[in-house]
Scaffold this motif. Structure first.
Motif, PDB file in Angstrom:
ATOM      1  N   VAL A  78       1.349 -31.082  11.189  1.00  0.00           N
ATOM      2  CA  VAL A  78       0.924 -30.606   9.871  1.00  0.00           C
ATOM      3  C   VAL A  78       0.236 -31.728   9.089  1.00  0.00           C
ATOM      4  N   THR A  79       0.748 -32.946   9.195  1.00  0.00           N
ATOM      5  CA  THR A  79       0.136 -34.076   8.498  1.00  0.00           C
ATOM      6  C   THR A  79      -1.271 -34.350   9.018  1.00  0.00           C
ATOM      7  N   MET A  80      -1.441 -34.321  10.342  1.00  0.00           N
ATOM      8  CA  MET A  80      -2.770 -34.533  10.921  1.00  0.00           C
ATOM      9  C   MET A  80      -3.726 -33.413  10.505  1.00  0.00           C
ATOM     10  N   ALA A  81      -3.252 -32.179  10.560  1.00  0.00           N
ATOM     11  CA  ALA A  81      -4.104 -31.053  10.158  1.00  0.00           C
ATOM     12  C   ALA A  81      -4.465 -31.143   8.681  1.00  0.00           C
ATOM     13  N   LEU A  82      -3.504 -31.542   7.844  1.00  0.00           N
ATOM     14  CA  LEU A  82      -3.770 -31.680   6.412  1.00  0.00           C
ATOM     15  C   LEU A  82      -4.803 -32.769   6.150  1.00  0.00           C
ATOM     16  N   ALA A  83      -4.711 -33.876   6.897  1.00  0.00           N
ATOM     17  CA  ALA A  83      -5.700 -34.947   6.745  1.00  0.00           C
ATOM     18  C   ALA A  83      -7.106 -34.454   7.107  1.00  0.00           C
ATOM     19  N   VAL A  84      -7.204 -33.655   8.177  1.00  0.00           N
ATOM     20  CA  VAL A  84      -8.501 -33.096   8.573  1.00  0.00           C
ATOM     21  C   VAL A  84      -9.024 -32.144   7.500  1.00  0.00           C
ATOM     22  N   VAL A  85      -8.148 -31.294   6.988  1.00  0.00           N
ATOM     23  CA  VAL A  85      -8.546 -30.323   5.961  1.00  0.00           C
ATOM     24  C   VAL A  85      -9.067 -31.036   4.721  1.00  0.00           C
ATOM     25  N   LEU A  86      -8.310 -32.020   4.232  1.00  0.00           N
ATOM     26  CA  LEU A  86      -8.699 -32.723   3.006  1.00  0.00           C
ATOM     27  C   LEU A  86      -9.993 -33.503   3.189  1.00  0.00           C
ATOM     28  N   THR A  87     -10.105 -34.203   4.311  1.00  0.00           N
ATOM     29  CA  THR A  87     -11.294 -35.025   4.537  1.00  0.00           C
ATOM     30  C   THR A  87     -12.547 -34.168   4.686  1.00  0.00           C
ATOM     31  N   VAL A  88     -12.532 -33.255   5.637  1.00  0.00           N
ATOM     32  CA  VAL A  88     -13.724 -32.454   5.925  1.00  0.00           C
ATOM     33  C   VAL A  88     -13.995 -31.451   4.808  1.00  0.00           C
ATOM     34  N   GLY A  89     -12.941 -30.800   4.298  1.00  0.00           N
ATOM     35  CA  GLY A  89     -13.125 -29.796   3.255  1.00  0.00           C
ATOM     36  C   GLY A  89     -13.709 -30.380   1.983  1.00  0.00           C
ATOM     37  N   LEU A  90     -13.182 -31.528   1.539  1.00  0.00           N
ATOM     38  CA  LEU A  90     -13.696 -32.158   0.324  1.00  0.00           C
ATOM     39  C   LEU A  90     -15.135 -32.630   0.507  1.00  0.00           C
ATOM     40  N   VAL A  91     -15.427 -33.213   1.662  1.00  0.00           N
ATOM     41  CA  VAL A  91     -16.793 -33.702   1.917  1.00  0.00           C
ATOM     42  C   VAL A  91     -17.789 -32.549   1.939  1.00  0.00           C
ATOM     43  N   LEU A  92     -17.461 -31.481   2.651  1.00  0.00           N
ATOM     44  CA  LEU A  92     -18.375 -30.330   2.721  1.00  0.00           C
ATOM     45  C   LEU A  92     -18.562 -29.687   1.354  1.00  0.00           C
ATOM     46  N   GLY A  93     -17.482 -29.525   0.606  1.00  0.00           N
ATOM     47  CA  GLY A  93     -17.584 -28.934  -0.721  1.00  0.00           C
ATOM     48  C   GLY A  93     -18.416 -29.783  -1.657  1.00  0.00           C
ATOM     49  N   ARG A  94     -18.247 -31.091  -1.574  1.00  0.00           N
ATOM     50  CA  ARG A  94     -19.019 -32.000  -2.436  1.00  0.00           C
ATOM     51  C   ARG A  94     -20.499 -31.955  -2.080  1.00  0.00           C
ATOM     52  N   ILE A  95     -20.810 -32.001  -0.789  1.00  0.00           N
ATOM     53  CA  ILE A  95     -22.201 -31.971  -0.347  1.00  0.00           C
ATOM     54  C   ILE A  95     -22.871 -30.667  -0.783  1.00  0.00           C
ATOM     55  N   ALA A  96     -22.173 -29.551  -0.601  1.00  0.00           N
ATOM     56  CA  ALA A  96     -22.749 -28.251  -0.968  1.00  0.00           C
ATOM     57  C   ALA A  96     -23.035 -28.168  -2.457  1.00  0.00           C
ATOM     58  N   TYR A 144      -9.562 -22.959   9.630  1.00  0.00           N
ATOM     59  CA  TYR A 144      -9.629 -21.934   8.582  1.00  0.00           C
ATOM     60  C   TYR A 144      -9.529 -22.564   7.198  1.00  0.00           C
ATOM     61  N   LEU A 145      -8.614 -23.509   7.048  1.00  0.00           N
ATOM     62  CA  LEU A 145      -8.368 -24.113   5.739  1.00  0.00           C
ATOM     63  C   LEU A 145      -9.486 -25.043   5.316  1.00  0.00           C
ATOM     64  N   ILE A 146     -10.212 -25.617   6.277  1.00  0.00           N
ATOM     65  CA  ILE A 146     -11.397 -26.419   5.930  1.00  0.00           C
ATOM     66  C   ILE A 146     -12.403 -25.550   5.178  1.00  0.00           C
ATOM     67  N   GLY A 147     -12.652 -24.356   5.719  1.00  0.00           N
ATOM     68  CA  GLY A 147     -13.580 -23.450   5.056  1.00  0.00           C
ATOM     69  C   GLY A 147     -13.108 -23.056   3.668  1.00  0.00           C
ATOM     70  N   MET A 148     -11.813 -22.777   3.528  1.00  0.00           N
ATOM     71  CA  MET A 148     -11.275 -22.385   2.234  1.00  0.00           C
ATOM     72  C   MET A 148     -11.365 -23.520   1.217  1.00  0.00           C
ATOM     73  N   LEU A 149     -10.956 -24.736   1.632  1.00  0.00           N
ATOM     74  CA  LEU A 149     -10.971 -25.867   0.705  1.00  0.00           C
ATOM     75  C   LEU A 149     -12.398 -26.260   0.333  1.00  0.00           C
TER      76      LEU A 149
END
Length: 322
Positions: free
Chosen positions: A108-126, A193-198
Protein backbone atom coordinates in the motif's frame (compact mmCIF):
# COMPACT_ATOMS: atom_id res chain seq x y z
CA UNK A 1 -2.56 27.81 15.00
CA UNK A 2 -3.63 27.78 18.63
CA UNK A 3 -1.82 24.82 20.29
CA UNK A 4 -4.57 24.42 22.91
CA UNK A 5 -7.28 24.27 20.23
CA UNK A 6 -5.19 21.78 18.25
CA UNK A 7 -4.79 19.52 21.29
CA UNK A 8 -8.52 19.70 22.04
CA UNK A 9 -9.27 18.87 18.41
CA UNK A 10 -6.85 15.93 18.47
CA UNK A 11 -8.31 14.55 21.69
CA UNK A 12 -11.82 14.90 20.30
CA UNK A 13 -10.95 13.14 17.04
CA UNK A 14 -9.20 10.30 18.91
CA UNK A 15 -12.26 9.87 21.13
CA UNK A 16 -14.54 9.82 18.06
CA UNK A 17 -12.25 7.26 16.45
CA UNK A 18 -12.39 5.05 19.55
CA UNK A 19 -16.20 5.16 19.58
CA UNK A 20 -16.39 4.37 15.86
CA UNK A 21 -14.00 1.45 16.28
CA UNK A 22 -16.13 0.16 19.14
CA UNK A 23 -19.23 0.27 16.92
CA UNK A 24 -17.30 -1.38 14.08
CA UNK A 25 -16.09 -4.14 16.40
CA UNK A 26 -19.67 -4.82 17.47
CA UNK A 27 -20.78 -5.05 13.83
CA UNK A 28 -17.87 -7.34 12.93
CA UNK A 29 -18.53 -9.63 15.86
CA UNK A 30 -22.31 -9.65 15.34
CA UNK A 31 -21.98 -10.66 11.69
CA UNK A 32 -21.22 -14.20 12.85
CA UNK A 33 -24.71 -14.43 14.32
CA UNK A 34 -26.40 -13.10 11.19
CA UNK A 35 -25.16 -16.05 9.14
CA UNK A 36 -27.52 -19.00 8.57
CA UNK A 37 -27.21 -21.75 11.15
CA UNK A 38 -25.83 -21.68 14.66
CA UNK A 39 -22.53 -19.99 15.55
CA UNK A 40 -21.09 -23.40 16.44
CA UNK A 41 -21.89 -24.91 13.04
CA UNK A 42 -20.47 -21.81 11.34
CA UNK A 43 -17.24 -21.99 13.33
CA UNK A 44 -16.94 -25.70 12.56
CA UNK A 45 -17.25 -24.96 8.80
CA UNK A 46 -19.23 -28.15 8.10
CA UNK A 47 -17.10 -30.54 10.16
CA UNK A 48 -18.69 -33.12 12.47
CA UNK A 49 -16.77 -32.98 15.75
CA UNK A 50 -16.94 -35.31 18.70
CA UNK A 51 -19.04 -34.23 21.69
CA UNK A 52 -15.84 -33.39 23.55
CA UNK A 53 -14.57 -31.18 20.72
CA UNK A 54 -17.96 -29.46 20.45
CA UNK A 55 -17.95 -28.82 24.20
CA UNK A 56 -14.44 -27.37 23.99
CA UNK A 57 -15.48 -25.09 21.11
CA UNK A 58 -18.56 -23.96 23.02
CA UNK A 59 -16.46 -23.16 26.10
CA UNK A 60 -13.74 -21.39 24.11
CA UNK A 61 -16.16 -19.06 22.36
CA UNK A 62 -18.56 -18.73 25.34
CA UNK A 63 -21.44 -19.85 23.12
CA UNK A 64 -23.63 -20.66 26.13
CA UNK A 65 -23.34 -17.07 27.40
CA UNK A 66 -25.70 -14.21 26.42
CA UNK A 67 -24.71 -12.34 23.26
CA UNK A 68 -23.57 -9.20 25.08
CA UNK A 69 -21.34 -11.21 27.39
CA UNK A 70 -19.84 -13.12 24.44
CA UNK A 71 -19.06 -9.82 22.74
CA UNK A 72 -17.38 -8.47 25.86
CA UNK A 73 -15.26 -11.62 26.17
CA UNK A 74 -14.22 -11.30 22.50
CA UNK A 75 -13.52 -7.57 22.80
CA UNK A 76 -11.39 -8.12 25.89
CA UNK A 77 -9.31 -10.69 24.03
CA UNK A 78 -8.94 -8.36 21.01
CA UNK A 79 -7.73 -5.51 23.23
CA UNK A 80 -5.01 -7.90 24.45
CA UNK A 81 -4.04 -8.81 20.88
CA UNK A 82 -5.83 -12.17 20.89
CA UNK A 83 -8.06 -12.51 17.80
CA UNK A 84 -8.73 -16.18 18.32
CA UNK A 85 -7.50 -19.20 16.39
CA UNK A 86 -7.77 -19.61 12.63
CA UNK A 87 -10.04 -22.47 11.61
CA UNK A 88 -8.16 -22.91 8.32
CA UNK A 89 -4.51 -22.44 9.30
CA UNK A 90 -4.81 -23.97 12.79
CA UNK A 91 -2.78 -21.19 14.34
CA UNK A 92 -3.38 -17.94 16.19
CA UNK A 93 -4.87 -15.21 14.00
CA UNK A 94 -2.55 -12.67 15.60
CA UNK A 95 0.42 -14.66 14.28
CA UNK A 96 -1.07 -14.68 10.78
CA UNK A 97 -1.52 -10.91 10.96
CA UNK A 98 2.04 -10.39 12.22
CA UNK A 99 3.37 -12.44 9.29
CA UNK A 100 1.22 -10.89 6.55
CA UNK A 101 0.41 -7.32 7.60
CA UNK A 102 3.92 -5.90 6.87
CA UNK A 103 3.68 -7.14 3.27
CA UNK A 104 0.34 -5.42 2.73
CA UNK A 105 1.52 -2.20 4.38
CA UNK A 106 4.59 -2.13 2.14
CA UNK A 107 2.45 -2.76 -0.94
CA UNK A 108 0.00 0.00 0.00
CA UNK A 109 2.87 2.39 0.78
CA UNK A 110 4.52 1.73 -2.59
CA UNK A 111 1.22 2.13 -4.42
CA UNK A 112 0.47 5.35 -2.52
CA UNK A 113 3.89 6.74 -3.46
CA UNK A 114 3.19 5.97 -7.14
CA UNK A 115 -0.28 7.54 -6.93
CA UNK A 116 0.96 10.74 -5.28
CA UNK A 117 3.99 11.17 -7.53
CA UNK A 118 2.41 10.43 -10.91
CA UNK A 119 -1.05 11.79 -10.08
CA UNK A 120 0.22 15.15 -8.82
CA UNK A 121 2.63 15.56 -11.74
CA UNK A 122 -0.01 14.74 -14.36
CA UNK A 123 -2.59 16.99 -12.73
CA UNK A 124 -0.13 19.87 -12.50
CA UNK A 125 1.01 19.50 -16.11
CA UNK A 126 -2.59 19.36 -17.38
CA UNK A 127 -3.63 22.46 -15.43
CA UNK A 128 -0.60 24.60 -16.22
CA UNK A 129 0.03 23.73 -19.86
CA UNK A 130 -3.54 23.20 -21.06
CA UNK A 131 -4.28 22.66 -24.74
CA UNK A 132 -3.20 19.37 -26.26
CA UNK A 133 -1.28 18.40 -23.15
CA UNK A 134 -4.41 18.78 -21.06
CA UNK A 135 -6.41 16.74 -23.59
CA UNK A 136 -3.78 13.99 -23.61
CA UNK A 137 -3.77 13.81 -19.82
CA UNK A 138 -7.57 13.63 -19.75
CA UNK A 139 -7.52 10.74 -22.23
CA UNK A 140 -4.83 8.90 -20.26
CA UNK A 141 -6.61 9.39 -16.94
CA UNK A 142 -9.90 8.24 -18.46
CA UNK A 143 -8.22 5.00 -19.55
CA UNK A 144 -6.64 4.61 -16.12
CA UNK A 145 -9.94 5.16 -14.29
CA UNK A 146 -11.68 2.72 -16.61
CA UNK A 147 -9.18 -0.09 -15.92
CA UNK A 148 -10.04 -2.21 -12.85
CA UNK A 149 -7.15 -3.29 -10.64
CA UNK A 150 -7.49 -6.99 -11.47
CA UNK A 151 -7.44 -6.21 -15.22
CA UNK A 152 -4.34 -4.04 -14.76
CA UNK A 153 -2.74 -6.89 -12.79
CA UNK A 154 -3.33 -9.40 -15.60
CA UNK A 155 -2.05 -7.00 -18.28
CA UNK A 156 1.08 -6.08 -16.32
CA UNK A 157 1.80 -9.73 -15.53
CA UNK A 158 1.47 -10.72 -19.17
CA UNK A 159 3.71 -7.95 -20.50
CA UNK A 160 6.38 -7.26 -17.87
CA UNK A 161 6.55 -10.62 -16.08
CA UNK A 162 5.76 -13.28 -18.68
CA UNK A 163 6.80 -11.69 -21.97
CA UNK A 164 9.66 -9.37 -20.96
CA UNK A 165 10.67 -11.12 -17.73
CA UNK A 166 11.55 -7.88 -15.99
CA UNK A 167 9.61 -8.60 -12.81
CA UNK A 168 8.40 -11.70 -10.95
CA UNK A 169 4.86 -12.80 -11.71
CA UNK A 170 4.01 -13.91 -8.17
CA UNK A 171 5.17 -13.98 -4.58
CA UNK A 172 6.34 -11.29 -2.18
CA UNK A 173 10.09 -11.98 -2.14
CA UNK A 174 12.57 -12.22 0.74
CA UNK A 175 14.41 -9.26 2.17
CA UNK A 176 13.56 -5.59 1.63
CA UNK A 177 15.04 -5.05 -1.84
CA UNK A 178 13.75 -8.36 -3.19
CA UNK A 179 10.35 -7.63 -1.71
CA UNK A 180 10.25 -4.19 -3.35
CA UNK A 181 11.15 -5.83 -6.69
CA UNK A 182 8.37 -8.40 -6.29
CA UNK A 183 5.82 -5.77 -5.27
CA UNK A 184 6.56 -3.27 -8.05
CA UNK A 185 4.04 -4.65 -10.55
CA UNK A 186 1.34 -5.18 -7.90
CA UNK A 187 1.87 -1.60 -6.68
CA UNK A 188 1.47 -0.20 -10.19
CA UNK A 189 -1.64 -2.33 -10.78
CA UNK A 190 -3.05 -1.12 -7.47
CA UNK A 191 -2.21 2.52 -8.21
CA UNK A 192 -3.38 2.82 -11.83
CA UNK A 193 -7.03 3.70 -11.19
CA UNK A 194 -6.15 6.11 -8.39
CA UNK A 195 -3.52 7.88 -10.51
CA UNK A 196 -6.27 8.88 -12.91
CA UNK A 197 -8.55 10.00 -10.08
CA UNK A 198 -5.88 12.04 -8.28
CA UNK A 199 -4.65 13.64 -11.52
CA UNK A 200 -8.16 14.87 -12.25
CA UNK A 201 -8.69 16.13 -8.70
CA UNK A 202 -5.35 17.97 -8.83
CA UNK A 203 -6.12 19.45 -12.26
CA UNK A 204 -9.52 20.73 -11.17
CA UNK A 205 -8.20 22.20 -7.91
CA UNK A 206 -5.32 23.95 -9.66
CA UNK A 207 -7.57 25.36 -12.40
CA UNK A 208 -9.80 26.84 -9.71
CA UNK A 209 -6.76 28.32 -7.96
CA UNK A 210 -5.44 29.75 -11.24
CA UNK A 211 -8.69 31.71 -11.65
CA UNK A 212 -8.60 33.11 -8.12
CA UNK A 213 -8.06 36.78 -7.35
CA UNK A 214 -4.86 36.39 -5.34
CA UNK A 215 -3.16 34.65 -8.28
CA UNK A 216 -4.14 37.53 -10.56
CA UNK A 217 -2.74 39.99 -8.02
CA UNK A 218 0.52 38.02 -7.71
CA UNK A 219 0.96 38.02 -11.48
CA UNK A 220 0.16 41.72 -11.64
CA UNK A 221 2.95 42.38 -9.15
CA UNK A 222 5.43 40.64 -11.42
CA UNK A 223 5.91 37.48 -9.36
CA UNK A 224 7.62 34.85 -11.61
CA UNK A 225 5.18 32.28 -12.99
CA UNK A 226 6.95 29.29 -11.41
CA UNK A 227 6.64 30.92 -7.98
CA UNK A 228 2.98 31.70 -8.60
CA UNK A 229 2.34 28.05 -9.46
CA UNK A 230 4.29 26.69 -6.52
CA UNK A 231 3.33 29.13 -3.76
CA UNK A 232 -0.18 30.18 -4.68
CA UNK A 233 -1.68 27.57 -6.99
CA UNK A 234 -0.23 24.20 -5.99
CA UNK A 235 -0.24 24.99 -2.28
CA UNK A 236 -3.89 26.02 -2.34
CA UNK A 237 -4.75 22.87 -4.27
CA UNK A 238 -3.01 20.62 -1.74
CA UNK A 239 -5.92 20.92 0.70
CA UNK A 240 -8.28 19.34 -1.80
CA UNK A 241 -5.69 16.72 -2.72
CA UNK A 242 -5.05 15.83 0.91
CA UNK A 243 -8.78 15.52 1.58
CA UNK A 244 -8.86 12.90 -1.17
CA UNK A 245 -6.09 11.00 0.63
CA UNK A 246 -8.47 9.14 2.93
CA UNK A 247 -10.48 7.86 -0.02
CA UNK A 248 -7.28 6.87 -1.84
CA UNK A 249 -5.95 4.81 1.08
CA UNK A 250 -9.36 3.19 1.62
CA UNK A 251 -9.48 2.17 -2.04
CA UNK A 252 -5.94 0.81 -1.84
CA UNK A 253 -6.79 -1.31 1.20
CA UNK A 254 -9.89 -2.74 -0.47
CA UNK A 255 -8.24 -3.39 -3.82
CA UNK A 256 -5.33 -5.25 -2.22
CA UNK A 257 -7.69 -8.24 -2.01
CA UNK A 258 -7.82 -8.46 -5.81
CA UNK A 259 -4.19 -7.58 -6.51
CA UNK A 260 -2.70 -9.82 -3.81
CA UNK A 261 -4.78 -12.71 -5.09
CA UNK A 262 -3.74 -12.07 -8.71
CA UNK A 263 -0.03 -11.98 -7.80
CA UNK A 264 -0.22 -14.63 -5.02
CA UNK A 265 1.12 -12.21 -2.43
CA UNK A 266 0.85 -13.39 1.14
CA UNK A 267 -0.71 -10.24 2.57
CA UNK A 268 -3.87 -9.62 4.56
CA UNK A 269 -5.82 -8.99 1.36
CA UNK A 270 -5.23 -12.51 0.10
CA UNK A 271 -5.71 -13.78 3.66
CA UNK A 272 -9.14 -12.14 3.80
CA UNK A 273 -10.13 -13.63 0.44
CA UNK A 274 -9.10 -17.14 1.49
CA UNK A 275 -10.68 -16.79 4.93
CA UNK A 276 -13.97 -15.67 3.39
CA UNK A 277 -13.93 -18.60 0.96
CA UNK A 278 -13.25 -21.15 3.69
CA UNK A 279 -15.56 -19.49 6.24
CA UNK A 280 -12.66 -18.86 8.61
CA UNK A 281 -14.65 -16.34 10.59
CA UNK A 282 -12.13 -15.47 13.35
CA UNK A 283 -9.68 -14.47 10.61
CA UNK A 284 -12.34 -12.51 8.72
CA UNK A 285 -13.23 -10.64 11.90
CA UNK A 286 -9.61 -9.76 12.64
CA UNK A 287 -8.70 -8.60 9.13
CA UNK A 288 -11.91 -6.57 8.79
CA UNK A 289 -11.26 -4.81 12.09
CA UNK A 290 -7.63 -4.11 11.13
CA UNK A 291 -8.70 -2.56 7.81
CA UNK A 292 -11.26 -0.35 9.55
CA UNK A 293 -8.64 0.76 12.09
CA UNK A 294 -6.12 1.58 9.35
CA UNK A 295 -8.69 3.56 7.38
CA UNK A 296 -9.73 5.58 10.43
CA UNK A 297 -6.11 6.25 11.38
CA UNK A 298 -5.46 7.69 7.92
CA UNK A 299 -8.55 9.90 8.22
CA UNK A 300 -7.31 11.16 11.58
CA UNK A 301 -3.91 12.00 10.11
CA UNK A 302 -5.58 13.82 7.20
CA UNK A 303 -7.71 15.87 9.59
CA UNK A 304 -4.62 16.86 11.58
CA UNK A 305 -2.56 17.78 8.52
CA UNK A 306 -5.20 19.81 6.66
CA UNK A 307 -4.85 23.02 8.75
CA UNK A 308 -1.04 22.78 8.44
CA UNK A 309 -1.11 22.40 4.65
CA UNK A 310 -3.82 24.97 3.93
CA UNK A 311 -4.07 27.88 6.41
CA UNK A 312 -7.55 28.69 5.06
CA UNK A 313 -8.85 25.49 6.66
CA UNK A 314 -9.67 25.77 10.35
CA UNK A 315 -9.84 22.96 12.86
CA UNK A 316 -13.62 23.17 12.70
CA UNK A 317 -13.86 22.51 8.98
CA UNK A 318 -14.35 18.76 9.36
CA UNK A 319 -16.36 18.73 12.49
CA UNK A 320 -14.12 20.16 15.21
CA UNK A 321 -14.41 23.50 16.83
CA UNK A 322 -11.72 25.94 15.97
Amino acid sequence: MNPTAFLRFTARRVAEMAVTLLVASFAVFGALYLAPGSPASFLLAGRSPSPEALAALTARHHLDDPFALRYLHWLGDVLQGDFGRSLTYRTDVSRLLADRLPTTLLLVTMALAVVLTVGLVLGRIAAVRGGRTDAAVLVATTLAIGTPSFVAAVLLQGLFAVRLGWFPSSGAGDGLLDRIWHLTLPAVALALYLIGMLARVTRTAMLEALDSEHVTVARGRGVPEHLVIRRHVLRNALGTVLTTGGLIVATLLVCTILVETAFSIGGIGQLLELATTTKDFPTVQAVSLIIVALFMTVNLVVDLLLPLVDPRITLGTRGAAA
